[in-house]
Design a protein around this motif. Sequence first.
Motif, PDB file in Angstrom:
ATOM      1  N   VAL A  34       0.836  -1.197   0.000  1.00 20.37           N
ATOM      2  CA  VAL A  34       0.000   0.000   0.000  1.00 20.37           C
ATOM      3  C   VAL A  34       0.873   1.249   0.000  1.00 20.37           C
ATOM      4  CG1 VAL A  34      -1.788   1.235   1.236  1.00 20.37           C
ATOM      5  CG2 VAL A  34      -1.840  -1.234   1.154  1.00 20.37           C
ATOM      6  N   ILE A  37       1.840   1.810  -3.491  1.00 17.93           N
ATOM      7  CA  ILE A  37       0.755   2.410  -4.271  1.00 17.93           C
ATOM      8  C   ILE A  37       0.656   3.893  -3.952  1.00 17.93           C
ATOM      9  CG2 ILE A  37      -1.746   2.424  -4.603  1.00 17.93           C
ATOM     10  CD1 ILE A  37      -1.768  -0.551  -4.195  1.00 17.93           C
ATOM     11  N   LEU A  82      -0.097  -4.401  -8.842  1.00 18.53           N
ATOM     12  CA  LEU A  82      -1.544  -4.226  -8.752  1.00 18.53           C
ATOM     13  C   LEU A  82      -1.950  -2.881  -9.342  1.00 18.53           C
ATOM     14  CD1 LEU A  82      -4.061  -5.542  -7.496  1.00 18.53           C
ATOM     15  CD2 LEU A  82      -3.594  -4.270  -5.418  1.00 18.53           C
ATOM     16  N   PHE A  83      -1.189  -1.863  -8.974  1.00 20.52           N
ATOM     17  CA  PHE A  83      -1.492  -0.516  -9.439  1.00 20.52           C
ATOM     18  C   PHE A  83      -1.334  -0.417 -10.950  1.00 20.52           C
ATOM     19  CE2 PHE A  83      -0.447   4.044  -9.923  1.00 20.52           C
ATOM     20  CZ  PHE A  83      -1.621   4.550  -9.406  1.00 20.52           C
ATOM     21  N   GLN A  85      -1.464  -2.823 -13.199  1.00 17.73           N
ATOM     22  CA  GLN A  85      -2.515  -3.561 -13.885  1.00 17.73           C
ATOM     23  C   GLN A  85      -3.836  -2.815 -13.818  1.00 17.73           C
ATOM     24  OE1 GLN A  85      -2.344  -6.173 -15.877  1.00 17.73           O
ATOM     25  NE2 GLN A  85      -0.169  -5.841 -15.587  1.00 17.73           N
ATOM     26  N   TYR A  86      -4.053  -2.197 -12.682  1.00 14.88           N
ATOM     27  CA  TYR A  86      -5.294  -1.446 -12.528  1.00 14.88           C
ATOM     28  C   TYR A  86      -5.328  -0.290 -13.525  1.00 14.88           C
ATOM     29  CZ  TYR A  86      -8.991   1.272 -10.367  1.00 14.88           C
ATOM     30  OH  TYR A  86     -10.133   1.962 -10.144  1.00 14.88           O
ATOM     31  N   SER A  89      -5.842  -1.640 -17.064  1.00 15.82           N
ATOM     32  CA  SER A  89      -7.206  -2.076 -17.369  1.00 15.82           C
ATOM     33  C   SER A  89      -8.183  -0.904 -17.381  1.00 15.82           C
ATOM     34  CB  SER A  89      -7.643  -3.149 -16.381  1.00 15.82           C
ATOM     35  OG  SER A  89      -7.546  -2.664 -15.086  1.00 15.82           O
ATOM     36  N   ASN A  90      -7.906   0.124 -16.613  1.00 14.07           N
ATOM     37  CA  ASN A  90      -8.871   1.212 -16.558  1.00 14.07           C
ATOM     38  C   ASN A  90      -8.613   2.330 -17.552  1.00 14.07           C
ATOM     39  OD1 ASN A  90     -10.456   0.052 -14.714  1.00 14.07           O
ATOM     40  ND2 ASN A  90      -9.497   1.041 -12.976  1.00 14.07           N
ATOM     41  N   SER A 258      -5.234  -9.541   0.583  1.00 11.48           N
ATOM     42  CA  SER A 258      -5.031 -10.028  -0.781  1.00 11.48           C
ATOM     43  C   SER A 258      -4.195  -9.063  -1.624  1.00 11.48           C
ATOM     44  CB  SER A 258      -6.374 -10.297  -1.451  1.00 11.48           C
ATOM     45  OG  SER A 258      -7.089  -9.104  -1.587  1.00 11.48           O
ATOM     46  N   HIS A 259      -3.992  -7.823  -1.163  1.00 10.65           N
ATOM     47  CA  HIS A 259      -3.129  -6.965  -1.982  1.00 10.65           C
ATOM     48  C   HIS A 259      -1.656  -7.325  -1.840  1.00 10.65           C
ATOM     49  CE1 HIS A 259      -3.420  -4.412   1.799  1.00 10.65           C
ATOM     50  NE2 HIS A 259      -2.131  -4.609   1.674  1.00 10.65           N
ATOM     51  N   PHE A 261      -0.639 -10.295  -2.708  1.00 14.64           N
ATOM     52  CA  PHE A 261      -0.390 -11.350  -3.695  1.00 14.64           C
ATOM     53  C   PHE A 261       0.536 -10.795  -4.768  1.00 14.64           C
ATOM     54  CE2 PHE A 261      -4.564 -13.922  -3.095  1.00 14.64           C
ATOM     55  CZ  PHE A 261      -4.269 -14.026  -1.755  1.00 14.64           C
ATOM     56  N   GLU A 347      -6.472 -15.749  -8.389  1.00 10.03           N
ATOM     57  CA  GLU A 347      -6.669 -14.344  -8.086  1.00 10.03           C
ATOM     58  C   GLU A 347      -5.719 -13.493  -8.928  1.00 10.03           C
ATOM     59  OE1 GLU A 347      -8.931 -13.022  -6.117  1.00 10.03           O
ATOM     60  OE2 GLU A 347      -9.735 -14.977  -5.609  1.00 10.03           O
ATOM     61  N   LYS A 350      -6.777 -13.303 -12.520  1.00 13.09           N
ATOM     62  CA  LYS A 350      -7.885 -12.378 -12.719  1.00 13.09           C
ATOM     63  C   LYS A 350      -7.410 -10.980 -13.038  1.00 13.09           C
ATOM     64  CE  LYS A 350     -11.146 -14.205  -9.527  1.00 13.09           C
ATOM     65  NZ  LYS A 350     -11.646 -13.910  -8.190  1.00 13.09           N
ATOM     66  N   ILE A 351      -6.316 -10.552 -12.408  1.00 14.53           N
ATOM     67  CA  ILE A 351      -5.914  -9.173 -12.684  1.00 14.53           C
ATOM     68  C   ILE A 351      -4.899  -9.067 -13.803  1.00 14.53           C
ATOM     69  CG2 ILE A 351      -6.402  -8.495 -10.315  1.00 14.53           C
ATOM     70  CD1 ILE A 351      -3.303  -8.008 -10.133  1.00 14.53           C
TER      71      ILE A 351
ATOM     72  N   LEU B 192      -8.491  -8.737  -6.558  1.00 17.88           N
ATOM     73  CA  LEU B 192      -7.372  -8.034  -5.958  1.00 17.88           C
ATOM     74  C   LEU B 192      -7.515  -6.534  -6.148  1.00 17.88           C
ATOM     75  CD1 LEU B 192      -4.410 -10.295  -6.956  1.00 17.88           C
ATOM     76  CD2 LEU B 192      -5.731 -10.304  -4.892  1.00 17.88           C
ATOM     77  N   PHE B 193      -8.321  -6.159  -7.118  1.00 12.90           N
ATOM     78  CA  PHE B 193      -8.488  -4.736  -7.369  1.00 12.90           C
ATOM     79  C   PHE B 193      -9.334  -4.061  -6.301  1.00 12.90           C
ATOM     80  CE2 PHE B 193      -7.865  -5.329 -12.153  1.00 12.90           C
ATOM     81  CZ  PHE B 193      -6.556  -4.946 -12.043  1.00 12.90           C
ATOM     82  N   LEU B 196      -8.646  -0.764  -4.954  1.00 15.27           N
ATOM     83  CA  LEU B 196      -8.457   0.372  -5.852  1.00 15.27           C
ATOM     84  C   LEU B 196      -9.738   0.817  -6.537  1.00 15.27           C
ATOM     85  CD1 LEU B 196      -5.159  -0.749  -7.551  1.00 15.27           C
ATOM     86  CD2 LEU B 196      -5.415   1.108  -5.943  1.00 15.27           C
ATOM     87  N   PRO B 209     -10.665  -5.020 -18.701  1.00 17.15           N
ATOM     88  CA  PRO B 209     -10.718  -4.795 -20.134  1.00 17.15           C
ATOM     89  C   PRO B 209     -11.319  -5.991 -20.858  1.00 17.15           C
ATOM     90  CG  PRO B 209      -8.546  -5.438 -19.469  1.00 17.15           C
ATOM     91  CD  PRO B 209      -9.335  -5.274 -18.220  1.00 17.15           C
TER      92      PRO B 209
END
Lengths: 353, 486
Positions: A34, A37, A82-83, A85-86, A89-90, A258-259, A261, A347, A350-351, B192-193, B196, B209
């Motif tokens: 965290v 992030i 995580l950040f 990938q987020y 994807s966004n 889980s963050h 992972f 998990e 998924k990301i 996991l998101f 965020l 996506p």
Amino acid sequence: MATPRPSSSDDDAFNIVATYRRVLAEDPDLTMPVAAIESLIVGLANTPSTTVSETLDLVSKLTAQLKSGISNPISLSAGTDLFQQYLISNLQRARGDFDQARNHLVQNGRLFVERAKAARETIAGFGKHFVRDGNTVLTNGGSRVVGALLRNAAESSNGSGRGSIRFRVIYVVSHSTTGNSVEESETAANIAALRERDIPVAEIPPTAIAYCMDMVTSCFVGAEGVVENGGIVNRLGTYQMASLAKAARKPFYVVSESHKFVRLYPLGQYDLGIEQNIVDFRTAKGSERGKKEAASDEGVADMEGEGVRSGSGSCTPGDEVDYTPPRLISGIITEGGVLLPSAVSEELIKIWF
Amino acid sequence: MVGQTPSLTTFLKSLKQNDIETSIELFISLLKRRQIKNSRPCAIATTHLLLRVVAEPKRKWDAQKLIDRVGHVGRRLVAAQPREMAVGNIVRRVLGVIREVAERDEDSLTDSEFSGSASPITGEFKQRPGLPTRFSEFSPLHGAAAMPHNMHSGRPGTADSMNVEFGGTPQRPGLMSSNASYAGQGPSGTSLFSILQHPQGRSPLATPPTGTQSPAMGPSPSRRTTGGEANEKLDIKAEVIDGIKELQDELDVVDSQIAESALDHIHSNEIVLTHTSSQTVQKFLLTAARKRKFTLFHAEAYPNNHEATHATILNGAQGEEEDSDERWKPLTSLGITVILIPDSAVFALMSRINKVILAPHAVLANGSLLAAAGASTIALAAKTHHVPVVVLSGVYKLSPVYPFDTDELIEYGDPSKVVPFEEAEFMNKVDIVNPLYDWVDCDLVDLYITNLGGHAPSYLYRIVADHYRLEDVDLNAKQDVAVKKG
């Protein structure tokens, strides 16, 4: 803010490693992912960017800097990955809404931290299921989330303050001479908090784990990172504790948000991608490792932005980690429930995909 | 039901005459008195009862009301007999059906604020149902057309341990899509998101996506091919009733589906060991016996199930209806050598056995299981002799409950079965216990065969995740919240 291009000289404007350390120091409750992030968000806020690829480029640059600046980047890379990938994807989806998406991230840094802490509380809520009357729990301290879980178990009752579950805790405490004071004070605080709640706590040295194992009902440890195959990377000694627990057929639970992972697939202890000076062969002439490092480390040193690394690429004593393979782990307690080690990869899938 | 011992059959008959509240009370008392016991009768009775609850005449449900109602009834049933996990499983499945219908409804009604299943836990949970997990779309359990069915057989653990080859079974793909198992829309579990995510409601940004899958392949319309209803407001009641009926169908065919893989597991001249008089196992073995000759060792499961076991060996297993006298053919009539052994002989014989087949009472989320007492002995003996242990279990026995404390899952039965009351002197001097179930750890099991196919124990969490919603896993958690609110 000074340099719009995150290319050559953004070190001068923004130092991600220093920010990371500051964020971590400011809030002792923060976990490394965290904090990572957080620092990336600060970095994003400080460096204006107008296109998606520019932003992604900036983030990956900052991530690389951060990883190279910290001696053991496994845990924080969970956060940065995580950040990233987020973002991918966004931002790529939000074609028209780039600014909005970016602003959301920049403005809600605090919120992420709160959520991460809420996750810990959720996990702690599972404590009362795992700890039963008459149990003896073994833990190796230092983990905030394990501390929270045990405290919650100690308190879980019908709101009367004093807990209704009678259990005992054995804390493995290593009084290293070099002393990692933060960690030790945290352990001490956890122990004090439990004793405060009328839970008998015993402190034992790591050498006594096998001796104690027969009276233990279950083991709980935290994790710096939960890797892809369901194993964990955690403070040195965790692997040994897990092996002993397995040998004694005691359940060994990992408590982790889980963050944490992380997409890493270690094949063994020496495959973590970090340099640790644990096994140090010496002759009368000195350390064997010293010779090798002098030869090989030069190239790497140039790539690091500045000399923030602690030591010459190796972890400071007290910071060493080991890898506990998934076969030794009975379950991973996350905010989403109890996962089997085999569920971790899903998990991550998924990301990432 | 005059002059008849109450049982599943009488209960099902009485359902039509009694009003709903009476039926619920009747079922609760039957559960408490153990006049309906074991997973299958409990599951069947629960589906019928919940069907009645949902179909209550003159009631117009909205999703939330229906969830509350079913949840409330479900909690009472589970509280009546918490160790009959099938009851809780069915309740959760039905809740999952309702949630899915509600979400589909919302999907079709544009992106209005998500209220169907206001989860009481945290704000972030609220968004989770909206987050399609792309993995579960690929999951074999969804039977999506895009999915090559070979994937299903490719579980390494499965194949390694048992040399199973499902891939060639030609009927499998059809099976998967039509009536495999009614899973709700893939619950998202934890993403996991989650830390965020966008804080306000469901943002279009919050969806992953679109990769290889087009958005049209999303969770809603693809699963149940009812056609062009997606655009109009769904009749929740009718949809849920359909869902429950599918569940009932699943319960009807579950044994046959499991039995379909029998030939992959029972080979010629093998020596197989089984335990208790499970219908599922009998059907499985009967299917194999039509094509192959093997030898069966049957442990008699004294003192709780030995009579039924003897009857099964002698006269064949009881048919589908519990009370009917109709029986299947005994294995012996198909030329199978059946050897009845006492439970105590299991270890001695294990070295001769090629395969152990067990039927569980319930399967737990981490891959461990509860089965009739004696199963643990058998599994441990099998482990010692490296004999593969295959567990045959319908998905309805698969419970999302995590075995925090295995002792409290074990039920104790009538001690007079061990020592009859006539021997009063004996009774005075010693404590006699008669545990009905054994807990078997997951590492003692090599393979689970469900109506979906074969799975390694470590894969069961995935099936749990596909069949139960995260919100429903802890039925009582909701109650706590409700109590606090009230």
